[in-house]
Enzyme design. Structure first.
Site, PDB file in Angstrom:
ATOM      1  N   HIS A 152      86.353  63.751  34.578  1.00 14.28           N
ATOM      2  CA  HIS A 152      87.783  63.725  34.207  1.00 14.28           C
ATOM      3  C   HIS A 152      88.662  63.545  35.438  1.00 14.28           C
ATOM      4  CE1 HIS A 152      86.452  65.474  30.342  1.00 14.28           C
ATOM      5  NE2 HIS A 152      85.637  66.151  31.118  1.00 14.28           N
ATOM      6  N   SER A 273     100.955  43.593  52.498  1.00 13.98           N
ATOM      7  CA  SER A 273     102.121  43.337  51.651  1.00 13.98           C
ATOM      8  C   SER A 273     103.128  42.510  52.436  1.00 13.98           C
ATOM      9  CB  SER A 273     102.738  44.663  51.246  1.00 13.98           C
ATOM     10  OG  SER A 273     104.132  44.543  51.094  1.00 13.98           O
TER      11      SER A 273
END
Ligand code: ARG
Length: 487
Positions: A152, A273
């Site tokens: 999880h 970026s």
């Protein structure tokens, strides 16, 4: 120019719009080698069966060779089958009219699709094997490096980076097996099924199958032209491989980012970026995830296309061949993943992170259980401790002697066990105490790696064996053709 080869029943040619819509010529060119090879085998077989003289076969083969050069420039044909027959006839003259006896575009199309599927599946299998051996190397190198495992996406149990890599290798070995199983089902020859119900001409289907390196002919002529489930198999193999790659990609992308900070990804497979100078982005891994979605989509597209088609050939099947490009996408993903893995460096702090992690809580429970405390009681005691820590905003690492003594007291164990209990929480000793088969105990990781290596060697042998068998068949066909060319 359209050849008009197939205009028997129809007086006029199709409209340009209709022809452009129906024509698969452009996408078929990727299958040119397969088409020429299958046609070559057909000619050799016809000649051996006395349906062509040696001179006729020689003339056809010569024209076929010449057609190879011009094929990529040809326009206006419905497909590669029409193109090759028309180009051969243009060059060979009268004898060209004999080329198409006892075959149909239906069995031809199925044949070249199977030939391509075979080849791509072997490439897929072979690239899976390479990635597997990279994972094996990493598995051995990091067999003792503790790593927190998650369920999880929350800390679960202590594992090791080596064991993690071997888990990925296990999955990829199954992908190799799937590709090889797909190969076996693709590796049967439809040629000689003609349109759907065979021929009264004395052909030898076993011989064409053999000349093309197939295991044998497909048993039933109707099934031979109808079935495309081998493409479903191939796409399934590719999709499963990508599911495995996508999981690995997701793990690495998460762990390589500053939030998890478990490892560093190489610069060679990272991107930046245009505006944010701090960025080191895992674009390669993200695209692998995306490819997985797209290739799985191809599988359901094909299942949708095949569902409800009546038996026999239908033009819908023309859309099947290009789907095999999905296998090449999977191959590209495998190659680039190998590069990503070569650049992965675990951070120094892994051991420290493990030591401080609540993923050690199950360790406490099992230690108590081994001292004779009933499991559920041990679990409740540790859970109480965890609740207490959480309520004070403290981490697992802050567990002190006081709490440990409390635990021993509650479990009715003597306080002198304190140092042993402390030791049990050392990541190294925690891993060494794992007893179950397949666990990240370093000795077990070594054993798993050895077993994987043996299976990988075996599978590589199968892949190579099949590649060699295909190459031998290609060579034998080449020799047969050469002998006829000299006749
Ligand atoms: N271009 C077709 C395909 O790839 C070939 C078979 C066409 N057969 C026919 N009867 N129209 O499937």
């Amino acid at each position: 120019m359209p050849s008009g080869l197939y205009r028997g029943r129809l007086r006029r040619g199709p409209s340009p719009t209709a022809l452009r819509f129906v024509s698969s010529l452009e996408q078929d060119l990727a299958f040119l080698d397969e088409e020429l090879e299958a046609t070559r085998a057909h000619i050799v077989m016809l000649c051996e069966g006395g349906l062509l003289t040696r001179q006729e076969a020689g003339a056809l083969l010569k024209a076929l060779e010449a057609a190879r050069g011009s094929a990529r420039r040809a326009r206006g044909y419905e497909d590669i089958h029409e193109l090759v027959e028309a180009e051969v006839t243009k060059r060979a003259g009268e004898v060209g009219l004999k080329l198409h006896m006892a075959r149909s575009r239906n069995d031809q199309a199925a044949t070249i699709t199977r030939m391509k599927a075979r080849r791509e599946l072997l490439r897929l299998a072979s690239l899976c094997c390479s990635l597997c051996s990279t994972l094996l190397r990493l598995g051995k190198r990091h067999a003792r490096l503790p790593l927190i495992y998650y369920t999880h996406l929350r800390p679960a149990q202590l594992g090791s980076l080596g064991h993690y890599f071997l888990a990925q290798a296990e999955a990829l070995l199954r992908d190799v097996e799937r590709a090889l199983e797909g190969y076996e089902r693709a590796n049967l020859c439809p040629l000689g099924a003609a349109a759907c119900a065979g021929t009264s001409l004395p052909i030898d289907r076993r011989r064409t199958a053999q000349l093309l390196g197939f295991h044998g002919p497909l048993a039933n002529s109707l099934d031979a032209v109808t079935s495309r489930d081998f493409v479903l198999d191939a796409l399934h193999a590719a999709a499963c491989t990508l599911v495995d790659l996508a999981r690995l990609a997701e793990d690495l992308a998460l762990w390589g980012g500053p939030e998890f900070g478990l490892l560093e990804l190489g610069e060679a497979t990272s991107f930046s970026s245009s505006i944010m100078p701090q960025k080191k982005n895992p674009d390669v891994l993200e695209l692998i995830r995306a490819k997985c979605a797209l290739i799985s989509g191809l599988y359901s597209s094909l299942a949708g296309l095949l569902k409800g088609l009546p038996s026999g050939y239908n033009r819908d099947l023309q859309e099947v061949k290009p789907l095999l490009a999905g296998l090449r996408e999977a191959q590209r993903a495998l190659s680039v993943m190998s590069e990503v893995l070569r650049g992965v460096r675990p951070h120094d702090g892994l051991e420290r992170r493990a030591r401080a992690s609540e993923a050690l809580a199950p360790e406490l429970v099992e230690w108590l259980t081994l001292q004779g405390v009933p499991f559920r009681r041990a679990y409740s005691l540790v859970a109480e401790l965890m609740r207490e820590l959480a309520s004070r905003g403290r981490g697992f690492a802050s567990l002190g002697d006081e709490e440990m003594k409390w635990l021993l007291r509650e479990a009715q164990l003597p306080e002198r066990l304190l140092s042993e209990l402390r030791r049990a929480l050392e990541p190294g000793s925690a891993l060494a105490r794992r007893r179950s088969e397949g666990s990240p105990n370093p000795a077990e990781v070594d054993r798993l790696a050895r077993a994987l290596r043996a299976r990988l060697r075996e599978l590589l042998r199968s892949v190579k064996g099949r590649q060699e068998q295909e190459a031998r068949a290609r060579l034998a066909l080449e020799m047969e053709a050469r002998a006829l060319l000299q006749a």
